[in-house]
Design an enzyme around this catalytic site. Structure first.
Site, short mmCIF file in Angstrom:
data_model
loop_
_atom_site.label_atom_id
_atom_site.label_comp_id
_atom_site.label_asym_id
_atom_site.label_seq_id
_atom_site.Cartn_x
_atom_site.Cartn_y
_atom_site.Cartn_z
N TYR A 362 42.03 39.61 43.05
CA TYR A 362 42.02 38.18 43.40
C TYR A 362 40.64 37.68 43.78
O TYR A 362 39.72 38.44 43.97
CB TYR A 362 43.09 37.82 44.43
CG TYR A 362 43.10 38.44 45.81
CD1 TYR A 362 42.06 39.16 46.35
CD2 TYR A 362 44.24 38.25 46.60
CE1 TYR A 362 42.13 39.68 47.63
CE2 TYR A 362 44.32 38.77 47.89
CZ TYR A 362 43.26 39.48 48.39
OH TYR A 362 43.33 39.99 49.65
N GLU A 363 40.53 36.37 43.76
CA GLU A 363 39.26 35.65 43.92
C GLU A 363 38.22 36.09 42.87
O GLU A 363 37.02 36.11 43.13
CB GLU A 363 38.75 35.73 45.36
CG GLU A 363 39.79 35.12 46.32
CD GLU A 363 39.28 34.66 47.63
OE1 GLU A 363 38.09 34.36 47.75
OE2 GLU A 363 40.10 34.58 48.58
N GLY A 364 38.74 36.44 41.70
CA GLY A 364 37.90 36.86 40.58
C GLY A 364 37.94 38.36 40.41
O GLY A 364 37.57 39.11 41.32
#
Ligand code: CAA
Length: 386
Positions: A362-364
């Protein structure tokens, strides 16, 4: 260069460490088992100022720096990574873009209750068809007088159920690509907003993850963050700060797994002596410690750059990538050191390993972080060589 902490930094680290030990450790395994959010503990953390770490005091926050932020998230995540991500998201992905792009009125209305912990923030970017390709947004906001009418669905929203407001990326002009996106603060009680069912997850099971559905949802134009067309800029700069938070979360998970391993190698006896006496185990501990320390320095570099007011996109991507890969590697070693017991819920390291995985996603994802790092590096080279 001086890596000594200020009094404030020491204080927040100590407060977070003590809170984690006293208030989070007792129920963390049970919350993981039952998928329960530590709502009371989060309220207490908010009262202590942990939900408004960046927000200045005039907006009800603690007005602390980014080193304080990563120290706090690391210490909380060292014991409970679910609480770590909830505190990170409300600070970084909700509070920070409002602080950076919001008007004074928006900061008073939205940032102040977040910073005081009266409200919890979430971030709506990901959609069924827009994950790594964040620009492929399809949630549409159509202007109607003083309102936007928002229609679409966001996925995998951390704190989706318990958040009170959502910093949401929408498309305001389909003809303009990323320059046709905008960012809206959408309150939970907006007509047309519904929270979808909970996701059932491998790890961070003490944080709730939901879809958020907008069906002709009415949002005041006054809730637009920045200008129309700046949605991707708002979202990606929020992620610069968010990725530092996830780096800190990953680091905390890794440190927690090393803490557990150090305890275990002293108590577990094999071949007539404690595990700590075996060189095979010592080599693992040495590598775990070295990687954690290296990850911590990369994280602090990103935090220092942010606090100097410089662009820290590449540094936060490097910190997030290295810390999350460290967390995965270290937790794998921790389970190995614990042997068969490490594979059971009797010891915390199996949870650490499950919690660590999401930090690579998550968050890239790690792949996206590599793209961001390479883009930053190539841009620096181009600047240096005219
Ligand atoms: N800060 C400020 N502005 C930025 C920026 C930054 N870090 N990065 C880009 N921008 C600006 C650019 O300057 C550009 O503006 P202009 O059009 O005015 O020039 C605009 O934003 C678009 O930039 P790009 O063209 O570089 O964007 P892109 O579409 O090429 O981005 C990408 C590509 C890097 C792969 C990006 O899509 C990305 O980071 N994808 C991953 C998405 C992601 O991290 N999702 C996680 C969702 S949140 C979550 O996990 C849920 C949760 O609750 C925890």
């Amino acid at each position: 260069m001086d890596l000594t902490f200020s009094e404030e930094q020491e204080m927040i680290r100590r407060m977070a460490r003590e809170f984690a030990q006293d208030k989070l450790a007792p129920g963390v395994a049970e919350r993981d088992r039952t998928g329960t959010v530590a709502r009371e503990q989060i309220k207490e953390l908010a009262q202590l100022g942990f939900c408004g770490i960046f927000a200045p005091p005039e907006y009800g926050g603690s007005g602390l720096d980014s080193i304080s932020y990563v120290l706090a998230i690391e210490e909380l995540s060292r014991v409970d990574a679910s609480v770590g991500v909830i505190i990170s998201v409300t600070n970084s992905l909700a509070g920070y873009p409002i602080l950076t792009f919001g008007t004074d009125e928006q900061k008073r209305k939205f940032l102040t209750p977040l910073a005081k912990g009266e409200k919890l923030g979430a971030f709506c970017l990901t959609e069924p068809g827009a994950g790594s390709d964040a620009a492929a947004q399809s949630t549409v906001a159509v202007r109607d007088g003083d309102y936007y009418r928002v229609t679409g669905a966001k996925h995998f929203v951390t704190s989706g159920k318990y958040a009170d407001l959502y910093v949401t990326t929408v498309v305001t002009d389909k003809t303009k690509g990323t320059k046709g996106t905008s960012s809206l603060v959408i309150e939970k009680n907006s007509p047309g907003l519904t929270v979808g069912p909970a996701e059932h997850k491998l790890g961070i099971r003490g944080s709730d993850t939901h879809a958020i559905i907008f069906d002709d949802c009415q949002v005041p134009v006054a809730n637009l963050l920045g200008k129309e067309g700046e949605g991707m800029k708002v979202a990606l700069s929020a992620l610069d700060s968010g990725r530092m938070g996830i780096g800190a979360q990953a680091l905390g998970i890794a440190q927690g797994a090393l803490d557990a391993s150090l305890q275990y190698v002293h108590q577990r006896q094999q071949f007539g002596q404690p595990l700590k006496n075996f060189q095979a185990i010592q080599f693992k501990l040495a590598d775990m410690e070295m990687r954690i320390q290296a990850a911590r320095l990369l994280l602090w570099q990103a935090a220092l750059k942010k606090d100097r007011g410089e662009r820290f996109t590449k540094e936060s991507a490097m910190a997030k990538l290295f810390c999350s890969e460290t967390a995965m590697w270290v937790t794998n070693q921790a389970v190995q050191i614990h042997g068969g017991y490490g594979f059971t819920t009797e010891y915390p390291v199996e949870r650490s390993m499950r919690d660590a995985k999401i930090t690579e996603i998550y968050e890239g994802t790690s792949e996206i972080q590599r793209l961001v790092i390479a883009a930053g590096l190539l841009a620096e080279w181009a600047r240096a060589h005219g």
